[in-house]
Design a protein around this motif. Structure first.
Motif, PDB file in Angstrom:
ATOM      1  N   LEU A  42       0.846  -1.183   0.000  1.00 28.71           N
ATOM      2  CA  LEU A  42       0.000   0.000   0.000  1.00 28.71           C
ATOM      3  C   LEU A  42       0.884   1.236   0.000  1.00 28.71           C
ATOM      4  CD1 LEU A  42      -2.646  -0.973   2.729  1.00 28.71           C
ATOM      5  CD2 LEU A  42      -2.567  -1.628   0.310  1.00 28.71           C
ATOM      6  N   LEU A  43       0.561   2.180  -0.853  1.00 28.07           N
ATOM      7  CA  LEU A  43       1.246   3.472  -0.891  1.00 28.07           C
ATOM      8  C   LEU A  43       0.312   4.517  -0.300  1.00 28.07           C
ATOM      9  CD1 LEU A  43       3.342   5.604  -1.807  1.00 28.07           C
ATOM     10  CD2 LEU A  43       2.265   5.538  -4.070  1.00 28.07           C
ATOM     11  N   CYS A  44       0.789   5.192   0.751  1.00 29.52           N
ATOM     12  CA  CYS A  44      -0.031   6.182   1.435  1.00 29.52           C
ATOM     13  C   CYS A  44       0.673   7.529   1.459  1.00 29.52           C
ATOM     14  CB  CYS A  44      -0.313   5.741   2.878  1.00 29.52           C
ATOM     15  SG  CYS A  44      -1.169   4.161   3.014  1.00 29.52           S
ATOM     16  N   ALA A  45      -0.103   8.583   1.440  1.00 27.48           N
ATOM     17  CA  ALA A  45       0.435   9.928   1.611  1.00 27.48           C
ATOM     18  C   ALA A  45       0.750  10.161   3.078  1.00 27.48           C
ATOM     19  CB  ALA A  45      -0.566  10.962   1.116  1.00 27.48           C
ATOM     20  N   ASP A  46       1.808  10.912   3.327  1.00 32.01           N
ATOM     21  CA  ASP A  46       2.182  11.291   4.688  1.00 32.01           C
ATOM     22  C   ASP A  46       1.810  12.754   4.879  1.00 32.01           C
ATOM     23  OD1 ASP A  46       3.355  11.978   7.070  1.00 32.01           O
ATOM     24  OD2 ASP A  46       5.210  10.862   6.718  1.00 32.01           O
ATOM     25  N   PRO A  47       0.684  13.037   5.556  1.00 25.65           N
ATOM     26  CA  PRO A  47       0.218  14.426   5.663  1.00 25.65           C
ATOM     27  C   PRO A  47       1.158  15.316   6.458  1.00 25.65           C
ATOM     28  CG  PRO A  47      -1.071  12.975   7.080  1.00 25.65           C
ATOM     29  CD  PRO A  47      -0.214  12.080   6.225  1.00 25.65           C
ATOM     30  N   ASP A  48       2.013  14.728   7.290  1.00 21.67           N
ATOM     31  CA  ASP A  48       2.969  15.533   8.046  1.00 21.67           C
ATOM     32  C   ASP A  48       4.022  16.165   7.142  1.00 21.67           C
ATOM     33  OD1 ASP A  48       1.682  14.936  10.404  1.00 21.67           O
ATOM     34  OD2 ASP A  48       2.971  13.224  10.873  1.00 21.67           O
ATOM     35  N   ARG A  49       4.109  15.687   5.889  1.00 30.84           N
ATOM     36  CA  ARG A  49       5.098  16.193   4.952  1.00 30.84           C
ATOM     37  C   ARG A  49       4.458  17.020   3.840  1.00 30.84           C
ATOM     38  NH1 ARG A  49      10.159  13.940   5.496  1.00 30.84           N
ATOM     39  NH2 ARG A  49      10.270  12.870   7.480  1.00 30.84           N
ATOM     40  N   ALA A  50       3.226  17.388   4.049  1.00 30.60           N
ATOM     41  CA  ALA A  50       2.541  18.262   3.101  1.00 30.60           C
ATOM     42  C   ALA A  50       3.071  19.691   3.237  1.00 30.60           C
ATOM     43  CB  ALA A  50       1.034  18.232   3.354  1.00 30.60           C
ATOM     44  N   PRO A  56      -1.159  23.778  -1.562  1.00 34.01           N
ATOM     45  CA  PRO A  56      -2.367  23.678  -0.739  1.00 34.01           C
ATOM     46  C   PRO A  56      -3.317  22.561  -1.143  1.00 34.01           C
ATOM     47  CG  PRO A  56      -2.470  25.590  -2.191  1.00 34.01           C
ATOM     48  CD  PRO A  56      -1.076  25.068  -2.279  1.00 34.01           C
ATOM     49  N   ASP A  57      -3.290  22.150  -2.405  1.00 37.64           N
ATOM     50  CA  ASP A  57      -4.181  21.084  -2.866  1.00 37.64           C
ATOM     51  C   ASP A  57      -3.517  19.708  -2.818  1.00 37.64           C
ATOM     52  OD1 ASP A  57      -6.179  22.971  -3.444  1.00 37.64           O
ATOM     53  OD2 ASP A  57      -5.354  23.329  -5.438  1.00 37.64           O
ATOM     54  N   ASN A  58      -2.265  19.661  -2.368  1.00 37.49           N
ATOM     55  CA  ASN A  58      -1.491  18.405  -2.344  1.00 37.49           C
ATOM     56  C   ASN A  58      -1.247  17.831  -3.730  1.00 37.49           C
ATOM     57  OD1 ASN A  58      -1.080  18.312   0.452  1.00 37.49           O
ATOM     58  ND2 ASN A  58      -3.030  17.265   0.802  1.00 37.49           N
ATOM     59  N   ARG A  59      -1.256  18.702  -4.725  1.00 40.72           N
ATOM     60  CA  ARG A  59      -0.976  18.248  -6.089  1.00 40.72           C
ATOM     61  C   ARG A  59       0.457  17.731  -6.196  1.00 40.72           C
ATOM     62  NH1 ARG A  59       1.318  20.198 -10.688  1.00 40.72           N
ATOM     63  NH2 ARG A  59       1.966  22.046  -9.529  1.00 40.72           N
ATOM     64  N   ALA A  60       1.422  18.524  -5.720  1.00 42.16           N
ATOM     65  CA  ALA A  60       2.817  18.101  -5.787  1.00 42.16           C
ATOM     66  C   ALA A  60       3.074  16.882  -4.920  1.00 42.16           C
ATOM     67  CB  ALA A  60       3.729  19.255  -5.367  1.00 42.16           C
ATOM     68  N   LEU A  61       2.373  16.778  -3.802  1.00 44.32           N
ATOM     69  CA  LEU A  61       2.505  15.586  -2.960  1.00 44.32           C
ATOM     70  C   LEU A  61       2.121  14.337  -3.736  1.00 44.32           C
ATOM     71  CD1 LEU A  61       1.414  15.138   0.715  1.00 44.32           C
ATOM     72  CD2 LEU A  61       0.564  13.552  -1.020  1.00 44.32           C
ATOM     73  N   HIS A  62       0.997  14.408  -4.455  1.00 45.20           N
ATOM     74  CA  HIS A  62       0.560  13.259  -5.246  1.00 45.20           C
ATOM     75  C   HIS A  62       1.554  12.948  -6.367  1.00 45.20           C
ATOM     76  CE1 HIS A  62      -3.289  13.849  -3.191  1.00 45.20           C
ATOM     77  NE2 HIS A  62      -3.693  12.694  -3.693  1.00 45.20           N
ATOM     78  N   ILE A  63       2.114  13.987  -6.992  1.00 47.84           N
ATOM     79  CA  ILE A  63       3.074  13.753  -8.073  1.00 47.84           C
ATOM     80  C   ILE A  63       4.305  13.042  -7.530  1.00 47.84           C
ATOM     81  CG2 ILE A  63       4.649  14.913  -9.684  1.00 47.84           C
ATOM     82  CD1 ILE A  63       2.457  17.012 -10.134  1.00 47.84           C
ATOM     83  N   GLY A  64       4.809  13.476  -6.378  1.00 47.17           N
ATOM     84  CA  GLY A  64       5.953  12.795  -5.779  1.00 47.17           C
ATOM     85  C   GLY A  64       5.644  11.352  -5.453  1.00 47.17           C
ATOM     86  N   CYS A  65       4.468  11.097  -4.895  1.00 43.35           N
ATOM     87  CA  CYS A  65       4.091   9.721  -4.575  1.00 43.35           C
ATOM     88  C   CYS A  65       3.916   8.889  -5.847  1.00 43.35           C
ATOM     89  CB  CYS A  65       2.813   9.714  -3.741  1.00 43.35           C
ATOM     90  SG  CYS A  65       3.053  10.285  -2.037  1.00 43.35           S
ATOM     91  N   GLY A  66       3.421   9.523  -6.914  1.00 43.46           N
ATOM     92  CA  GLY A  66       3.311   8.817  -8.189  1.00 43.46           C
ATOM     93  C   GLY A  66       4.673   8.425  -8.725  1.00 43.46           C
TER      94      GLY A  66
END
Length: 330
Positions: A42-50, A56-66
């Motif tokens: 499972l791949l999960c986002a880490d909100p502490d690193r947002a 603000p929309d976590n777009r870059a967070l999702h790109i990094g996880c992708g």
């Protein structure tokens, strides 16, 4: 297709390769959990690193996880496994970004094609150094465009007028940040100066800042800002930087995850082609500027990342968190 029980060493190795992916300010906004009974990661986002200020929309967070997800797929293929991926499998759990089922590789062409990229995972580094004023061959450009297309994205090499527009927008973003005292909040949080740079496991250490730009148009963010960093020096960057825009048709979490996978596939192909690479999201962090980065003539999709490509130093490796900090075994 038969499943194979994976030992802890194999799972740990897969996650280590996944975590070599790029992410905004090297925040590494991911966590993994291996479900032994289901042969699934499972791949999960880490909100502490947002980054609430810059993303603000976590777009870059999702790109990094992708991007991490794509590395995982490549590492699995190299290990002799096929990865079957579902994005956003639980709508009620927005932090669960993907589930990857791992099964035996029965010689699928797809798996063999991914495994070819494996040597580039550890060779790929973001370069904040000048590149040579040298054209990128058309066949290399075509390979990179095909890489993006395979992951459901589009890679566009803007013409001179469009490229100048993008550079102007990046400069505009830099100027806006200068006028906003809070704009550098995320950047300061994720940069590592002095002794901290030698022990950091995340963020951008000062040895990866690269030299200050004395002249040239290359879009290279200065992570030092107004802070003093010793022994950086200044130099001339390229006056005609080679830019590429990575776009997706949609602009939601699933599209961002696809953009991240496409981005990493492009970066790994570029690395195999002996290209140095860097990324800039500066103009994309402001929605008003981001809309203007799209080619007004082509006009399809949403720009998710601006890439700078060229021939030059690859840049140093940046630190990574220990796998034990990002992987749970269940």
């Amino acid at each position: 297709m038969a499943s194979r029980q994976l030992d802890e060493k194999t799972v740990t190795g897969l996650v280590a390769e996944a975590a070599a992916a790029p992410s905004m300010h090297n925040a590494q906004p991911w966590r993994f959990r291996y479900l032994t009974s289901e042969h699934a990661l499972l791949l999960c986002a880490d909100p502490d690193r947002a980054m609430p200020r810059s993303d603000p929309d976590n777009r870059a967070l999702h790109i990094g996880c992708g991007a991490a997800l794509f590395n995982l797929r490549v590492a699995a293929a190299h290990t002799g496994l096929v990865s079957e991926t579902r994005l956003l499998p639980e709508p009620q759990d927005p932090l669960l970004l993907a589930v990857v089922h791992l099964t035996e590789d029965a010689g699928r062409p797809q798996g063999q094609g991914l495994a070819r990229l494996y040597p580039a995972i550890r060779r790929r580094h973001t370069s904040r150094h000048p590149f040579a004023e040298k054209d990128i061959p058309e066949d290399v450009r075509a390979t990179l465009q095909d890489a993006a297309e395979r992951e459901g994205a589009v890679l566009l090499f803007p013409g001179p007028w469009h490229a100048e527009t993008v550079l102007d927008l990046i400069h505009d973003a830099e100027s806006r940040d200068t006028l906003d005292p809070d704009a550098s909040e995320d950047l300061v949080r994720w940069t590592r100066l002095g002794p901290e740079a030698d022990t950091a496991v995340d963020g951008v250490p000062e040895y990866a800042f690269g030299p200050r730009k004395r002249d040239g148009k290359a879009p290279v963010r200065d992570f030092a800002g107004r802070r003093r960093v010793a022994d950086r020096g200044t130099t001339v960057f390229e006056h005609t930087p080679h830019l590429a825009l990575l776009s997706t048709r949609g602009d939601g979490p699933a599209d961002w995850l696809r953009a991240g996978q496409a981005l990493e596939r492009v970066l790994l192909e570029a690395t195999l082609a002996d290209l140095a690479t860097s990324l800039t999201s500066h103009a994309l962090e402001d929605r008003a500027l981001r809309l203007l980065t799209r080619d007004p003539a082509w006009g399809v999709g949403q720009v998710q990342m601006v890439l700078r490509l060229g021939y030059g130093p690859r840049g140093p490796a940046t630190p990574r968190r220990p796998v034990r900090d990002i992987l749970d075994l269940a």
